[in-house]
Design a protein around this motif. Structure first.
Motif, PDB file in Angstrom:
ATOM      1  N   GLU A  89       0.844  -1.188   0.000  1.00  0.00           N
ATOM      2  CA  GLU A  89       0.000   0.000   0.000  1.00  0.00           C
ATOM      3  C   GLU A  89       0.882   1.241   0.000  1.00  0.00           C
ATOM      4  OE1 GLU A  89      -3.921  -1.586   2.447  1.00  0.00           O
ATOM      5  OE2 GLU A  89      -2.585  -0.144   3.414  1.00  0.00           O
ATOM      6  N   LEU A  90       0.503   2.209  -0.800  1.00  0.00           N
ATOM      7  CA  LEU A  90       1.087   3.538  -0.766  1.00  0.00           C
ATOM      8  C   LEU A  90       0.362   4.275   0.359  1.00  0.00           C
ATOM      9  CD1 LEU A  90       2.894   5.659  -2.263  1.00  0.00           C
ATOM     10  CD2 LEU A  90       0.853   6.214  -3.613  1.00  0.00           C
ATOM     11  N   ARG A  91       1.109   4.852   1.305  1.00  0.00           N
ATOM     12  CA  ARG A  91       0.473   5.500   2.457  1.00  0.00           C
ATOM     13  C   ARG A  91       1.053   6.881   2.713  1.00  0.00           C
ATOM     14  NH1 ARG A  91       0.451   0.540   6.849  1.00  0.00           N
ATOM     15  NH2 ARG A  91      -0.817  -0.913   5.610  1.00  0.00           N
ATOM     16  N   PHE A  92       0.165   7.799   3.019  1.00  0.00           N
ATOM     17  CA  PHE A  92       0.524   9.168   3.382  1.00  0.00           C
ATOM     18  C   PHE A  92       0.335   9.293   4.891  1.00  0.00           C
ATOM     19  CE2 PHE A  92      -0.117  13.682   4.004  1.00  0.00           C
ATOM     20  CZ  PHE A  92       0.708  14.285   3.077  1.00  0.00           C
ATOM     21  N   TYR A  93       1.441   9.458   5.620  1.00  0.00           N
ATOM     22  CA  TYR A  93       1.413   9.479   7.085  1.00  0.00           C
ATOM     23  C   TYR A  93       1.699  10.861   7.645  1.00  0.00           C
ATOM     24  CZ  TYR A  93       1.377   4.432   7.986  1.00  0.00           C
ATOM     25  OH  TYR A  93       1.029   3.111   8.093  1.00  0.00           O
ATOM     26  N   GLN A  94       1.076  11.116   8.781  1.00  0.00           N
ATOM     27  CA  GLN A  94       1.445  12.245   9.626  1.00  0.00           C
ATOM     28  C   GLN A  94       2.132  11.669  10.851  1.00  0.00           C
ATOM     29  OE1 GLN A  94      -1.789  14.807  10.776  1.00  0.00           O
ATOM     30  NE2 GLN A  94      -0.479  16.125  12.008  1.00  0.00           N
ATOM     31  N   LYS A  95       3.327  12.207  11.179  1.00  0.00           N
ATOM     32  CA  LYS A  95       4.051  11.777  12.375  1.00  0.00           C
ATOM     33  C   LYS A  95       3.839  12.837  13.439  1.00  0.00           C
ATOM     34  CE  LYS A  95       8.528  12.284  13.022  1.00  0.00           C
ATOM     35  NZ  LYS A  95       8.633  13.024  14.264  1.00  0.00           N
ATOM     36  N   ASN A  96       3.360  12.397  14.588  1.00  0.00           N
ATOM     37  CA  ASN A  96       3.125  13.304  15.696  1.00  0.00           C
ATOM     38  C   ASN A  96       4.401  13.470  16.523  1.00  0.00           C
ATOM     39  OD1 ASN A  96       0.312  13.636  15.076  1.00  0.00           O
ATOM     40  ND2 ASN A  96       0.024  11.562  15.824  1.00  0.00           N
ATOM     41  N   PRO A  97       4.496  14.543  17.306  1.00  0.00           N
ATOM     42  CA  PRO A  97       5.708  14.776  18.102  1.00  0.00           C
ATOM     43  C   PRO A  97       6.061  13.626  19.051  1.00  0.00           C
ATOM     44  CG  PRO A  97       4.352  16.760  18.052  1.00  0.00           C
ATOM     45  CD  PRO A  97       3.552  15.656  17.405  1.00  0.00           C
ATOM     46  N   ASP A  98       5.068  12.843  19.486  1.00  0.00           N
ATOM     47  CA  ASP A  98       5.327  11.712  20.392  1.00  0.00           C
ATOM     48  C   ASP A  98       5.671  10.426  19.639  1.00  0.00           C
ATOM     49  OD1 ASP A  98       2.899  10.942  19.308  1.00  0.00           O
ATOM     50  OD2 ASP A  98       1.876  10.720  21.236  1.00  0.00           O
ATOM     51  N   TRP A  99       5.939  10.524  18.342  1.00  0.00           N
ATOM     52  CA  TRP A  99       6.263   9.408  17.454  1.00  0.00           C
ATOM     53  C   TRP A  99       5.092   8.463  17.240  1.00  0.00           C
ATOM     54  CZ3 TRP A  99      10.305   8.334  14.223  1.00  0.00           C
ATOM     55  CH2 TRP A  99      11.365   9.233  14.276  1.00  0.00           C
ATOM     56  N   SER A 100       3.882   8.930  17.467  1.00  0.00           N
ATOM     57  CA  SER A 100       2.723   8.153  17.047  1.00  0.00           C
ATOM     58  C   SER A 100       2.435   8.544  15.596  1.00  0.00           C
ATOM     59  CB  SER A 100       1.519   8.422  17.953  1.00  0.00           C
ATOM     60  OG  SER A 100       1.119   9.777  17.880  1.00  0.00           O
ATOM     61  N   TRP A 101       1.724   7.678  14.890  1.00  0.00           N
ATOM     62  CA  TRP A 101       1.517   7.839  13.453  1.00  0.00           C
ATOM     63  C   TRP A 101       0.032   7.865  13.134  1.00  0.00           C
ATOM     64  CZ3 TRP A 101       5.881   8.305  10.496  1.00  0.00           C
ATOM     65  CH2 TRP A 101       7.077   7.928  11.097  1.00  0.00           C
ATOM     66  N   LYS A 102      -0.327   8.634  12.132  1.00  0.00           N
ATOM     67  CA  LYS A 102      -1.695   8.648  11.628  1.00  0.00           C
ATOM     68  C   LYS A 102      -1.629   8.510  10.110  1.00  0.00           C
ATOM     69  CE  LYS A 102      -5.965  11.302  11.541  1.00  0.00           C
ATOM     70  NZ  LYS A 102      -6.635  12.533  11.940  1.00  0.00           N
ATOM     71  N   CYS A 103      -2.212   7.441   9.603  1.00  0.00           N
ATOM     72  CA  CYS A 103      -2.284   7.251   8.159  1.00  0.00           C
ATOM     73  C   CYS A 103      -3.470   8.053   7.654  1.00  0.00           C
ATOM     74  CB  CYS A 103      -2.436   5.771   7.818  1.00  0.00           C
ATOM     75  SG  CYS A 103      -2.500   5.471   6.033  1.00  0.00           S
TER      76      CYS A 103
END
Length: 189
Positions: free
Chosen positions: A168-182
């Motif tokens: 899968e091609l995924r566009f992620y946002q990385k949060n300051p606490d190193w959690s991820w949101k696809c």
């Protein structure tokens, strides 16, 4: 709201990245490797991430502009899929000094990301994205050299590079606490 108005807004910045991520049996094997290697030999830098192949470097953008990025990536994806050419090949399981992983090949996926990065709308408002040329999936790096033989053996025993896999091609946002949101994903094959 126009793109220029979004760009000029006081919207907070987010950190983003684009990955190709495995799905299926191979991903299960890689996750098992991550779990066992952490349990037996301690965490290394690969444990900060989900199994992935990096396609761009991290980039910052105003949160208001997420739809612009997603639309541009969707257009590049649709164009690539219309040409039926996005098969990722796993070349080999590689063991280099202080880096273990899978070496991958897919020139057309690199072209998809290059097309996305050259989208006129994005080029007008943002710095040039850092595109990755070496396609790979890291299993372990920055690990204690005392564990290199064990980590290598664990990879050989746990990971079958011929295992069933989709990507899968995924566009992620990385949060300051190193959690991820696809924020969005697209089936590659």
């Amino acid at each position: 709201m126009s793109i220029a108005n979004c760009y000029g807004s006081r919207s907070p910045l987010g950190s983003f990245i684009i990955y190709a991520c495995p799905v299926g049996e191979l991903n299960k094997q890689i996750e098992k490797y991550f779990d066992l290697s952490r349990e037996l030999y301690g965490a290394n830098s690969a444990h900060k991430y989900m199994p992935h192949c990096t396609l761009t470097g991290f980039f910052n953008a105003k949160l208001d502009l997420i739809p612009v990025y997603l639309e541009a990536l969707d257009r590049a994806y649709i164009e690539a899929k219309n040409n039926h050419f996005l098969e990722i090949e796993i070349e080999q399981l590689t063991f280099k000094e202080n880096w273990y992983g899978l070496e991958l090949q897919c020139d057309r996926l690199k072209q998809l990301i290059a097309n996305f990065a050259q989208t006129e709308t994005l080029a007008k408002y943002f710095d040039k994205l850092r595109l990755k040329d070496w396609l790979h999936l890291s299993l372990a790096y920055d690990f204690n050299s005392e564990h290199e033989t064990q980590l290598k053996q664990l990879a050989i025993e746990t990971i079958d590079i011929k295992a069933n896999v989709n990507w899968e091609l995924r566009f992620y946002q990385k949060n300051p606490d190193w959690s991820w949101k696809c924020l969005q994903s697209w089936a590659i094959n």
